[in-house]
Enzyme design. Structure first.
Site, PDB file in Angstrom:
ATOM      1  CG  HIS A  84      -0.425   0.536   2.504  1.00 41.24           C
ATOM      2  ND1 HIS A  84      -0.083  -0.642   3.367  1.00 41.24           N
ATOM      3  CD2 HIS A  84      -0.105   1.426   3.004  1.00 41.24           C
ATOM      4  CE1 HIS A  84       0.439  -0.099   4.324  1.00 41.24           C
ATOM      5  NE2 HIS A  84       0.472   1.132   4.334  1.00 41.24           N
ATOM      6  CG  ASP A 129      -0.287  -4.030   2.498  1.00 40.80           C
ATOM      7  OD1 ASP A 129       0.241  -3.490   1.528  1.00 40.80           O
ATOM      8  OD2 ASP A 129      -0.571  -3.311   3.732  1.00 40.80           O
ATOM      9  N   GLY A 223       2.931   6.253   8.905  1.00 39.80           N
ATOM     10  CA  GLY A 223       4.354   6.345   8.733  1.00 39.80           C
ATOM     11  C   GLY A 223       5.452   5.264   9.228  1.00 39.80           C
ATOM     12  CB  SER A 225       2.986   1.966   6.292  1.00 41.89           C
ATOM     13  OG  SER A 225       1.816   2.015   6.724  1.00 41.89           O
ATOM     14  N   GLY A 226       4.828  -0.630   6.223  1.00 42.06           N
ATOM     15  CA  GLY A 226       5.900  -1.399   5.557  1.00 42.06           C
ATOM     16  C   GLY A 226       7.156  -1.667   6.491  1.00 42.06           C
TER      17      GLY A 226
END
Length: 275
Positions: A84, A129, A223, A225-226
């Site tokens: 995403h 994701d 912030g 994410s990932g």
């Protein structure tokens, strides 16, 4: 100076109790020197500031020079992250990967050659994701920059076990990201518990993993994410078990962080990277 509390204590109550102890010590001794590095930071959500070299696989993914997402170094040229992050940011020329605990003064920088998003990524349900970035130039491993271990597809991740999430995300919902890497300790939560009507009511699918605290107070946020969710095994090896994916706001009771379950994508990672 160390303070030890049970894992059921939330961030604000721990901070209040520590401050009370420090005030008592100050009143008793008349003098108390404090190292600025031990200040009670509360960034990620319920987290503390990381030290250089603590999480050497953590990277910052920056769009046009601004931190956008986290990522995880899994080889000299591959970064694992969330799909995403690239919904509206797909131009490899605008992406930069930085290494080290500071996004302002990174240890290394690399460009991005390739972005590989899972073919079956579904934004509406957050399924699959997961994404891979290929660096434009290999990194040289050091004490402060190296890979995390990838789990086997069969690796057990027991509910209630401890894990750590790291990132430069905001310290509150809709807040701003930070420049110094933060860390938070959370607990793995079973998908059954996470799918309860009071929690995510069936939205947690088999390729997902929940982690947080039942009372809230420790979580990833915007912030992050990932970025990585990691666990340490009995050999003191760190394994990547989750990738920060989604959640309802940040740090709320019964609304833990939801992560992409890395074990479910063992074959996909191997096929695309040959690691």
């Amino acid at each position: 100076m160390k303070f030890k509390f049970t894992r059921n204590n939330n961030g604000p109550s721990v901070k209040s109790r520590i401050e009370s102890v420090l005030r008592q010590m100050l009143n008793n001794s008349g003098n108390l020197a404090m190292n600025p590095s031990t200040e009670l930071t509360r960034k990620i959500i319920g987290g503390t500031k990381a030290r250089e070299g603590d999480w050497p696989w953590q990277v910052s993914l920056q769009w046009s020079g601004v931190h956008h997402c986290g990522g995880v170094l899994i080889s000299k040229k591959w970064i694992l992250t969330a799909a995403h992050c690239f919904t509206s940011h797909s131009d490899t020329r605008q992406w930069t990967v930085t290494f080290g605990i500071s996004t302002t003064f990174p240890k290394e920088r690399r460009g991005v050659r390739t972005i590989l998003i899972h073919n079956n990524y579904r934004p509406e349900t957050h399924e699959n994701d997961i994404a891979l970035l290929q660096l434009d130039k290999e990194v040289t491993f050091t004490r402060n920059i190296h890979t995390v271990c990838l789990p086997e597809a069969t690796q057990n991740i027991p509910p209630g076990s401890t894990a750590y999430v790291t990132g430069w995300g905001s310290q509150k919902y809709t807040g701003s990201t930070v420049s110094d890497l933060q860390q938070a300790r959370v607990n793995i939560i079973s998908n059954n518990v996470c799918n309860a009507p009071s929690s995510y009511n069936g939205a947690i699918l088999p390729g997902m993993l929940c982690a947080g605290l039942s009372q809230g107070g420790a979580d990833a946020c915007q912030g992050d994410s990932g970025g990585p969710l990691v666990q340490e095994d009995e050999r003191q090896l760190w394994f990547l078990v989750g990738i920060v994916s989604w959640g309802y706001q940040c740090g709320l009771p019964d609304k833990p962080g939801v992560y992409t379950l890395v074990t479910a994508y063992h074959d996909w990672i191997k096929q695309n990277t040959e690691i």
